[in-house]
Structure formats: structure tokens, C-alpha cells
Scaffold this active site. Structure first.
Site, PDB file in Angstrom:
ATOM      1  N   TRP A 181       0.817  -1.215   0.000  1.00  7.67           N
ATOM      2  CA  TRP A 181       0.000   0.000   0.000  1.00  7.67           C
ATOM      3  C   TRP A 181       0.846   1.258   0.000  1.00  7.67           C
ATOM      4  O   TRP A 181       0.470   2.263  -0.603  1.00  7.67           O
ATOM      5  CB  TRP A 181      -1.004  -0.017   1.146  1.00  7.67           C
ATOM      6  CG  TRP A 181      -2.004  -1.116   0.912  1.00  7.67           C
ATOM      7  CD1 TRP A 181      -2.115  -2.283   1.616  1.00  7.67           C
ATOM      8  CD2 TRP A 181      -2.995  -1.176  -0.138  1.00  7.67           C
ATOM      9  NE1 TRP A 181      -3.116  -3.050   1.068  1.00  7.67           N
ATOM     10  CE2 TRP A 181      -3.667  -2.409   0.003  1.00  7.67           C
ATOM     11  CE3 TRP A 181      -3.357  -0.318  -1.168  1.00  7.67           C
ATOM     12  CZ2 TRP A 181      -4.705  -2.789  -0.860  1.00  7.67           C
ATOM     13  CZ3 TRP A 181      -4.384  -0.704  -2.023  1.00  7.67           C
ATOM     14  CH2 TRP A 181      -5.047  -1.922  -1.865  1.00  7.67           C
ATOM     15  N   ASP A 198      -2.226   6.508   6.187  1.00  6.67           N
ATOM     16  CA  ASP A 198      -3.255   5.616   5.657  1.00  6.67           C
ATOM     17  C   ASP A 198      -3.568   4.595   6.756  1.00  6.67           C
ATOM     18  O   ASP A 198      -2.759   3.729   7.061  1.00  6.67           O
ATOM     19  CB  ASP A 198      -2.720   4.926   4.392  1.00  6.67           C
ATOM     20  CG  ASP A 198      -3.703   3.899   3.812  1.00  6.67           C
ATOM     21  OD1 ASP A 198      -4.760   3.654   4.425  1.00  6.67           O
ATOM     22  OD2 ASP A 198      -3.394   3.335   2.741  1.00  6.67           O
ATOM     23  N   LYS A 235     -12.477  -2.429   5.634  1.00  7.29           N
ATOM     24  CA  LYS A 235     -11.633  -3.334   6.409  1.00  7.29           C
ATOM     25  C   LYS A 235     -12.172  -3.460   7.833  1.00  7.29           C
ATOM     26  O   LYS A 235     -12.290  -4.543   8.354  1.00  7.29           O
ATOM     27  CB  LYS A 235     -10.186  -2.816   6.471  1.00  7.29           C
ATOM     28  CG  LYS A 235      -9.588  -2.464   5.126  1.00  7.29           C
ATOM     29  CD  LYS A 235      -9.345  -3.683   4.249  1.00  7.29           C
ATOM     30  CE  LYS A 235      -9.101  -3.338   2.784  1.00  7.29           C
ATOM     31  NZ  LYS A 235      -7.843  -2.696   2.483  1.00  7.29           N
TER      32      LYS A 235
HETATM   33  C1  LIG Z   1      -7.500  -1.859   1.334  1.00 10.01           C
HETATM   34  C2  LIG Z   1      -6.527  -0.773   1.491  1.00 10.01           C
HETATM   35  C3  LIG Z   1      -6.531   0.340   0.634  1.00 10.01           C
HETATM   36  C4  LIG Z   1      -7.359   0.421  -0.648  1.00 10.01           C
HETATM   37  O1  LIG Z   1      -8.587   0.813  -0.590  1.00 10.01           O
HETATM   38  P1  LIG Z   1      -9.588   0.822  -1.853  1.00 10.01           P
HETATM   39  O2  LIG Z   1     -10.825   1.244  -1.167  1.00 10.01           O
HETATM   40  O3  LIG Z   1      -9.624  -0.553  -2.439  1.00 10.01           O
HETATM   41  O4  LIG Z   1      -9.104   1.819  -2.830  1.00 10.01           O
HETATM   42  C5  LIG Z   1      -5.622   1.349   0.875  1.00 10.01           C
HETATM   43  N1  LIG Z   1      -4.749   1.261   1.887  1.00 10.01           N
HETATM   44  C6  LIG Z   1      -4.687   0.191   2.718  1.00 10.01           C
HETATM   45  C7  LIG Z   1      -3.694   0.157   3.819  1.00 10.01           C
HETATM   46  C8  LIG Z   1      -5.587  -0.862   2.543  1.00 10.01           C
HETATM   47  O5  LIG Z   1      -5.535  -1.919   3.368  1.00 10.01           O
END
Ligand SMILES: *Cc1c(COP(=O)(O)O)cnc(C)c1O
Length: 361
Positions: free
Chosen positions: A102, A172, A196
């Protein structure tokens, strides 16, 4: 209905009581005779729901009043471009800590807008862990410092909050927001897609310090990509993903009813410790992440006998332990044990792992 424990990394399981409430209210929300999906995002009742969602998030995470909370479409990945587009201002450089899939994807996107300075890198070689801040390269000239607080694929999580002084820290937290208490004051911006740990796919939470909304946008900035647009419109500039927002609201209230983020954090530690302890004490399995960087959300592990991985997944599946296959880029196995996973799910997984080790070990 078949009973399973769902270890999927995302979209992930939601608390059963939340699903039941959503089902009960599906066609008739609050005696309105209509579904929450069918009413205007500008109606008084939806606005109330949206404000309550914000207030509850603010309360659960102790978000100070000089931070805005935005609910945006576009998933986590839109943030990979929105962050540089909004925060660069006059700067030409931004600093990134790269610890996995990521982080790398965010870097690839940021490179389209600025010079990316990778100030720490543990994505490819060496012991797998979050590089301590003392090893980071200088970032004085950078617009912001970007981290991925929990690398969902690598199973690595920060166990410290970096101190970046006057330079805004952007994180993030897609896979760990609301899993533990955080000091929001230490961050300039935090974002998390919902699927998540917070709700279904389709909505992203952005927590942003209000002064950062004053930064001059890039030329030709799409209106939809400008944080200030959404802050000014209170997340109602375009049609907010109303149903995901409703689900997030239910999940936030569920967290509150469990005793808030402190209690959730306590349970998450218990669950993760139990699973790592078992993995460390059973020769059949291993986890190769440094202990202090191990994720409490995504427990990656491997079999010494790699060839048995598919058999492991097949048998686990048959026992109702689903979603354990590791991410395609990493392989191996991964148990995602987000807030909604009960301790009984972790215990059932350990029981199965013990059985499998005896059977094939
Ligand atoms: C799942 C995830 C994303 C991506 O998100 P999308 O909604 O699929 O664009 C970004 N960062 C992390 C750390 C993730 O686990």
C-alpha cells in the site's frame, strides 16, 4: 444459515448484530416507509444521520474541533492522489515511508505530482519491520510525511506515532482505524476506506486538520478532488454513498456499545497475542515479521512446508474458517482479525491449526 468465521482482509466481516439491525431496517428505516437507500441525501433525516456519524466518530477517536471529518467516495486509492494534490501547495517534494504494497501504490501515484523522497524503505529486503524513526532520511523540504499505519498485505503495523514536528504527518489507516486509541493531534491527515474495519466498501473517512484545507490547490484541480469542497459542503457536495454511511453509523454505535475504542483495543491485543503466541510455539508455522512491528489486524503466517498451503485453505474452508489465503503478491496465509472478529473465531482457528499440524507435521 451456515456459521463461518470470516478472516477476509477486506471487504471483511461486520458485527452480526449490526447486520441484523440493517436487515430489520432494510425496507423501512425509522418508520419512514422507505429504505435509507431510497431517501434524499439532502433530506433532514439523512443529514441527521450523517451528523450523528461524524459526532460519534469524533467522540470515539477524540477528534479535536480543529479537525474536519469527511466522508468521501472513491475508496482508499483516491486518497493516493488527493493527498499530494491537496497538500503539496508550493512544495515540490513529499516524503514517504515504504513498508509494503500500500505504501508502494501511494508512492507510484504521488510520483505523478511531485518528487517522492523515500525516507525509509522496508518493502523488499532484510528483517521485516517498520523502520524506527531514528533511521529515516531528512525530510525538511517536504510538504508532508506519509506512512501506512498498518500494511494489510505484509502484516506490519506501526507501534509508535512518528514525531514530524511542523511537517504534517499523513497516515493511511485503512486497515486499523478504530482498532486502537490514537492521538489525532499528532497527525495532519488520516484516512481510511471503510471496508476493512468500519463498514462496507464505498466510503472513505478523512480526518484532516482544518488549516491544511487552506493550502492552494494544484491548477486544474478537479472540484471533486479538493478536500475544501467537501469540508465546505459538509460531505454533501455530491451524493454521499448513503447506504455505506448508514452502515458506518451502525458500526460506530456498535463500538460505543462495546465500551469504546479502549475496550476494542484491549480485545484486539488479546486476539493477536493469542494467535502469535501459538504460531511462535508451533514449529509447523512461522511468522517472519519483527515482534514489535507485527500487525494486530492482519496476522500473516506461513507453513514451513509451503506445498501444503492450498490444502490448509481447503480444509479450513470446510470447517467454516474462510478467507485465510494470503494476498496474491505475498502468498502464504493471512488471518485478518479486525474489530468484528470475536475471540472465539481466533480460538477456532488455533484449534484447526493445531489439528492440521498434527495431521501433516
Ligand atoms: C484496502 C486498502 C486500501 C485500498 O482501498 P480501496 O478502497 O480498495 O481503494 C488502501 N490502503 C490500505 C492500507 C488498505 O488496506
Amino acid at each position: 444459515m451456515k456459521h463461518v468465521y470470516n478472516f477476509s482482509a477486506g471487504p471483511a466481516m461486520l458485527p452480526p448484530s449490526v447486520m441484523q439491525q440493517a436487515q430489520a431496517e432494510f425496507i423501512d428505516w425509522h418508520d419512514s416507509g422507505a429504505s435509507i437507500m431510497e431517501i434524499s441525501h439532502r433530506s433532514a433525516s439523512f443529514k441527521e444521520l450523517l451528523e450523528d456519524t461524524k459526532d460519534t466518530a469524533r467522540e470515539l477517536l477524540n477528534i479535536p474541533s480543529h479537525y474536519d471529518i469527511l466522508f468521501l467516495p472513491g475508496g482508499g486509492r483516491s486518497q493516493f492522489s488527493m493527498v499530494p494534490m491537496n497538500l503539496l501547495g508550493q512544495h515540490t517534494q513529499a516524503a514517504y515511508v515504504n513498508c509494503g504494497v500500500w505504501g508502494q501504490l501511494a508512492i507510484n501515484e504521488a510520483m505523478r505530482y511531485c518528487d517522492v523522497s523515500i525516507i525509509a524503505d522496508n518493502n523488499h529486503v532484510g528483517p521485516k519491520g517498520i523502520p524506527p524513526q531514528s533511521t529515516w532520511l531528512p525530510y525538511d523540504e517536504c510538504a508532508y510525511v506519509y506512512t501506512v499505519d498498518n500494511e494489510t498485505v505484509q502484516g506490519m503495523e506501526f507501534d509508535f506515532t512518528p514525531d514530524t514536528g511542523d511537517i504534517p504527518l499523513v497516515s493511511d489507516m485503512s486497515s486499523n482505524l478504530l482498532s486502537r486509541t490514537i492521538d489525532v493531534n499528532r497527525f495532519g491527515l488520516i484516512f481510511a476506506c471503510a471496508q476493512k474495519n468500519i463498514g462496507p466498501a464505498g466510503i472513505t473517512i478523512v480526518i484532516v486538520r482544518k488549516d491544511l484545507l487552506e493550502i492552494a490547490p494544484l491548477p486544474f484541480m478537479p472540484t471533486m478532488y479538493h478536500y475544501a469542497t467537501h469540508a465546505k459542503a459538509k460531505s454533501l457536495y455530491n451524493t454521499t454513498p448513503t447506504y455505506p454511511c448508514y452502515m458506518v453509523n451502525l458500526v460506530l454505535h456498535w463500538i460505543k456499545a462495546q465500551g469504546g475504542v479502549t475496550e476494542i483495543e484491549h480485545r484486539n491485543r488479546l486476539k493477536a497475542n493469542k494467535l502469535y503466541d501459538y504460531i511462535d510455539h508451533e514449529d509447523f508455522y512461522y511468522n517472519d515479521v519483527e515482534k514489535n512491528s507485527r500487525s494486530r489486524m492482519n496476522v500473516v503466517f506461513d507453513l514451513h512446508e509451503h506445498d501444503l498451503t492450498a490444502q490448509f485453505c481447503k480444509e479450513a474452508d470446510e470447517r467454516g474458517l474462510i478467507g485465510l489465503r494470503g494476498h496474491s503478491s505475498r502468498g502464504g496465509l493471512r488471518a485478518s482479525i479486525y474489530n468484528a472478529m470475536p475471540i472465539a473465531g481466533v480460538e477456532a482457528l488455533i484449534d484447526f491449526m493445531r489439528y492440521f499440524a498434527r495431521q501433516y507435521g
